[in-house]
Design an enzyme around this catalytic site. Structure first.
Site, mmCIF file in Angstrom:
data_model
loop_
_atom_site.group_PDB
_atom_site.id
_atom_site.type_symbol
_atom_site.label_atom_id
_atom_site.label_comp_id
_atom_site.label_asym_id
_atom_site.label_seq_id
_atom_site.Cartn_x
_atom_site.Cartn_y
_atom_site.Cartn_z
ATOM 1 N N GLU A 187 0.844 -1.213 0.000
ATOM 2 C CA GLU A 187 0.000 0.000 0.000
ATOM 3 C C GLU A 187 0.875 1.258 0.000
ATOM 4 O OE1 GLU A 187 -3.350 0.040 0.051
ATOM 5 O OE2 GLU A 187 -4.006 -1.898 0.833
ATOM 6 N N HIS A 238 -3.101 1.389 9.017
ATOM 7 C CA HIS A 238 -4.209 0.661 8.401
ATOM 8 C C HIS A 238 -4.304 -0.688 9.100
ATOM 9 C CE1 HIS A 238 -6.762 -1.567 5.828
ATOM 10 N NE2 HIS A 238 -5.778 -2.349 5.395
ATOM 11 N N HIS A 292 -7.388 -4.090 10.445
ATOM 12 C CA HIS A 292 -8.652 -4.775 10.153
ATOM 13 C C HIS A 292 -9.451 -5.019 11.447
ATOM 14 C CE1 HIS A 292 -6.770 -6.672 6.229
ATOM 15 N NE2 HIS A 292 -6.831 -5.362 6.189
ATOM 16 N N HIS A 334 -13.492 -4.144 4.364
ATOM 17 C CA HIS A 334 -12.029 -4.301 4.364
ATOM 18 C C HIS A 334 -11.399 -3.903 5.706
ATOM 19 C CE1 HIS A 334 -7.899 -3.545 2.240
ATOM 20 N NE2 HIS A 334 -7.755 -3.865 3.501
#
Ligand code: 2HA
Ligand code: ZN
Length: 271
Positions: free
Chosen positions: A122, A145, A147, A217
């Site tokens: 990413e 980032h 989850h 996501h």
């Protein structure tokens, strides 16, 4: 004079902060396999040492990021597991120097580790977000980032794939969410992971929000340091968790009333 990265004043503390937060991401169960990534713009504390560090030959970055020219970023490596970043941050993080007017980056050589790690898949979205942050003189230096289970679960419910609805629900569950995420989370409809479209949509949300929730996501948050970015996700995730606890017990969460939320808004000067 050759400088060892770890000897730069302030770096051991930064590595320690990253270690703590990546450990939390794993313990929380938000980081299966290589899920998630983290980057940290350390230009302010390390720029004066750049000339003393050894870098590899520059690699083109695809798009230009002119505001990042001569910036130094730490980014987690591609395929690295958060639990491994926690155990051994130095061997799982890349140190990137952005060069050639922001069109390329060169990686710090870590001969002592003998391990070659490439930056997160990413990377282009991390660079694009840092570019926006620097261009707008924003204070945030860190992007996380991850989850988070309950927030992702909410995005599988059509009713909550709506920014106003999901924020009103999350705010109503506990005062902390209303106070600490007063601007709400930015909702990003489903887009391909790693795509420019996802990066662009996220940047659009980060102009007004510090947390973006990616449908089906995960979550991305920015902060002045890793703890601040982590806390934002943790608070939103806690609201989602309590919502589902009530649901699992067969009840619908009542939520804090509009009157009480308005009082909270006044008491904490929330716009
Ligand atoms: O870094 O979570 O979205 C692995 C991911 C990609
Ligand atoms: Zn992800």
């Amino acid at each position: 004079m050759k400088t060892y990265f770890n000897n730069i004043a302030g770096i051991p503390e930064i590595i320690e902060e990253i270690k703590k937060v990546t450990g939390f991401l794993w313990e929380k169960g938000w980081a299966e396999r290589n899920a998630g990534n983290l980057s940290y713009n350390i230009t302010d504390i390390a720029q004066e040492y750049i000339e003393f560090l050894d870098f590899e030959t520059p690699v083109k970055s695809g798009k230009p990021f002119p505001n990042l020219d001569n910036n130094l970023l730490l980014v987690t490596g591609t395929g690295t597991r958060m639990r491994d970043v926690f155990k051994n941050p130095y061997n799982n993080i890349c140190i990137l120097h952005i060069v050639e007017n922001g069109t390329a980056y060169r990686q710090f050589q870590k001969p002592e580790s003998g391990i070659k790690i490439l930056p997160t898949s990413e990377l282009s979205s991390h660079l694009a977000i840092h570019e926006m942050l620097v261009a707008n003189n924003r204070e945030e230096k860190v992007i996380i980032h991850t989850h988070p289970n309950n927030l992702i679960a909410l995005t599988h419910i059509r009713e909550f794939c709506d920014e106003d609805r999901i924020n009103n629900m999350l705010w109503s569950i506990q005062p902390e969410t209303r106070v600490f995420i007063h601007e709400g989370i930015g909702f990003v409809h489903y887009l391909q992971t790693g795509s420019d479209d996802l990066a662009d949509a996220t940047i659009g949300k980060l102009k007004k929000h510090r947390v973006a929730l990616w449908e089906k996501h995960g979550c991305l948050a920015i902060g002045k340091n890793p703890a601040e970015a982590f806390d934002l996700i943790d608070i939103a995730e806690k609201s989602a968790d309590i919502f589902f606890i009530c649901k699992s017990a067969g009840y619908k969460a009542e939520g804090i009333s509009k009157k009480n939320l308005d009082e909270l808004q006044q008491a904490f000067n929330i716009e």
